[in-house]
Design an enzyme around this catalytic site. Structure first.
Site, PDB file in Angstrom:
ATOM      1  N   VAL A  82      38.971  41.148  47.870  1.00 37.64           N
ATOM      2  CA  VAL A  82      38.992  39.758  47.382  1.00 37.64           C
ATOM      3  C   VAL A  82      38.255  39.737  46.043  1.00 37.64           C
ATOM      4  O   VAL A  82      37.654  40.728  45.655  1.00 37.64           O
ATOM      5  CB  VAL A  82      38.308  38.783  48.374  1.00 37.64           C
ATOM      6  CG1 VAL A  82      39.116  38.673  49.654  1.00 37.64           C
ATOM      7  CG2 VAL A  82      36.883  39.200  48.678  1.00 37.64           C
ATOM      8  N   GLU A  98      35.569  39.000  42.957  1.00 34.54           N
ATOM      9  CA  GLU A  98      34.152  39.378  42.887  1.00 34.54           C
ATOM     10  C   GLU A  98      33.221  38.186  43.143  1.00 34.54           C
ATOM     11  O   GLU A  98      32.747  37.543  42.199  1.00 34.54           O
ATOM     12  CB  GLU A  98      33.848  39.981  41.507  1.00 34.54           C
ATOM     13  CG  GLU A  98      34.565  41.283  41.227  1.00 34.54           C
ATOM     14  CD  GLU A  98      34.007  42.445  42.038  1.00 34.54           C
ATOM     15  OE1 GLU A  98      33.094  43.122  41.566  1.00 34.54           O
ATOM     16  OE2 GLU A  98      34.481  42.663  43.166  1.00 34.54           O
ATOM     17  N   LYS A 143      32.363  37.936  50.033  1.00 31.48           N
ATOM     18  CA  LYS A 143      32.290  39.296  50.607  1.00 31.48           C
ATOM     19  C   LYS A 143      31.446  39.279  51.893  1.00 31.48           C
ATOM     20  O   LYS A 143      31.822  39.872  52.902  1.00 31.48           O
ATOM     21  CB  LYS A 143      31.658  40.273  49.608  1.00 31.48           C
ATOM     22  CG  LYS A 143      32.531  40.626  48.420  1.00 31.48           C
ATOM     23  CD  LYS A 143      33.528  41.718  48.755  1.00 31.48           C
ATOM     24  CE  LYS A 143      34.279  42.122  47.501  1.00 31.48           C
ATOM     25  NZ  LYS A 143      35.382  43.040  47.788  1.00 31.48           N
ATOM     26  N   SER A 147      34.269  46.042  42.300  1.00 30.28           N
ATOM     27  CA  SER A 147      34.083  46.769  41.042  1.00 30.28           C
ATOM     28  C   SER A 147      32.661  46.641  40.507  1.00 30.28           C
ATOM     29  O   SER A 147      32.270  47.384  39.611  1.00 30.28           O
ATOM     30  CB  SER A 147      35.074  46.271  39.994  1.00 30.28           C
ATOM     31  OG  SER A 147      34.997  44.875  39.867  1.00 30.28           O
ATOM     32  N   HIS A 161      36.176  51.809  45.445  1.00 30.54           N
ATOM     33  CA  HIS A 161      36.600  51.040  44.266  1.00 30.54           C
ATOM     34  C   HIS A 161      37.886  51.633  43.700  1.00 30.54           C
ATOM     35  O   HIS A 161      37.864  52.621  42.980  1.00 30.54           O
ATOM     36  CB  HIS A 161      35.468  51.041  43.221  1.00 30.54           C
ATOM     37  CG  HIS A 161      35.830  50.319  41.957  1.00 30.54           C
ATOM     38  ND1 HIS A 161      35.244  50.603  40.753  1.00 30.54           N
ATOM     39  CD2 HIS A 161      36.730  49.338  41.734  1.00 30.54           C
ATOM     40  CE1 HIS A 161      35.775  49.819  39.825  1.00 30.54           C
ATOM     41  NE2 HIS A 161      36.669  49.048  40.392  1.00 30.54           N
ATOM     42  N   ASN A 206      32.524  50.833  35.407  1.00 30.54           N
ATOM     43  CA  ASN A 206      32.397  49.500  34.815  1.00 30.54           C
ATOM     44  C   ASN A 206      31.040  49.273  34.171  1.00 30.54           C
ATOM     45  O   ASN A 206      30.928  48.503  33.226  1.00 30.54           O
ATOM     46  CB  ASN A 206      32.686  48.423  35.862  1.00 30.54           C
ATOM     47  CG  ASN A 206      34.172  48.249  36.082  1.00 30.54           C
ATOM     48  OD1 ASN A 206      34.979  48.738  35.301  1.00 30.54           O
ATOM     49  ND2 ASN A 206      34.544  47.581  37.155  1.00 30.54           N
TER      50      ASN A 206
END
Length: 290
Positions: A2, A4, A9, A31, A52, A102
């Site tokens: 879903v 961020e 979460k 991520s 990820h 990232n």
């Protein structure tokens, strides 16, 4: 998988923990979010791990496997075996903000945005990066991923911002204007039905106006400066990640960038590139840019 948002979460993992068998591994495709915080709402933090995937997930080979503070070794081994079965390249990384890929991407994107505020254009920056060998320029990447995705991540990070540190200004304005990238046909660039990026004078005017309002002097920016500032900010963050132990070895960082971020294979990855340029030169240039 879903968007961020930590609260969402936690809600999902609370529910999963309640209904899944006790030997079930709970994996999250995040991520940037903290794996330990997600694990904290379960009764089995030792069985929680980050997996990820990189978008588009049916094409990109990289799978960052994020170990939490309590993740058991058999769980990490299982995630690596899953990566192989899916024909992905699994790389185990530590649990810091943005993990490896990232976390390095954000200083790189930030520097590119500073460059356009100071006088470059998005298409100039992207051409320099593409000519270096990147699969796509960074502004084209932002448009493909969605400007709203990066905006949402910035909202999650606001509490970590240090006062007095310069932040890019234009991306938030694009978000406010509903220019979310390819999905809306307008972002840093304009897009037609062929989804090809076309330079947009409206964006260039917006950048100029924003810089003027912020008192940022504009000048001609050389291609060499663009490449050095973007590349060296990427490398510098990679060095920090290594120093802090979130990557086990420099080669892991290179594999992540070669398989997940379109870094040119013939340049060996950012850390390999750093070795070929020479760390002393990079260090000196970073101090000059600072």
């Amino acid at each position: 998988a879903v968007f961020e948002n930590m609260a969402l979460k936690k809600q999902i993992f609370t529910e999963l923990d309640r209904i899944a068998s006790s030997d079930c591994i709970l994996a999250t495709n995040t991520s940037t979010l903290n794996i330990d915080e997600i694990a904290s709402v379960t009764s089995r933090p030792q069985k929680v791990i980050g997996t990820h995937f990189f978008s588009p997930a049916n094409i990109m080979r990289l799978l960052e496997i994020v170990r939490g503070a309590k993740t058991e070794k058999p769980v990490i081994a299982t995630a690596l075996a899953l990566a192989k079965r899916l024909k992905k390249v699994g790389v185990v990384v530590g649990n810091c903000w943005g993990f490896v890929g990232n976390r390095m991407m954000f200083p790189y994107m930030r520097e590119a945005q500073f460059l356009v505020e100071e006088g470059a254009t998005p298409s100039q920056v992207d051409k320099v990066l593409y000519d270096f060998g990147m699969a796509m320029g960074i502004f084209a990447v932002d448009d493909m991923g969605g400007i709203d995705i990066a905006w949402r991540i910035r909202q999650e990070l606001k509490h970590l911002a240090k006062p007095g540190i310069r932040a890019p200004l234009v991306a938030d304005r694009l978000y406010d204007m509903g220019r979310l990238g390819q999905k809306t046909g307008r972002g840093w660039y304009r897009y037609g039905d062929d989804r090809k990026a076309v330079a947009d004078p409206e964006v260039e005017q917006l950048i100029e106006t924003t810089a003027k309002e912020a008192g940022i002097p504009r000048r001609e920016v050389s291609n060499e400066e663009i490449l050095e500032r973007c590349l060296y900010s990427l490398i510098n963050e990679g060095a920090r990640i290594l120093e802090e132990g979130y990557a086990q070895r420099a080669a892991d960082i290179d594999v992540i960038y070669l398989t997940g971020y379109g870094y040119p294979g013939y340049r060996g990855g950012p850390m390999w590139t750093a070795d070929t340029i020479g760390l002393k030169k990079i260090y000196q240039r970073i101090l000059e840019f600072e």
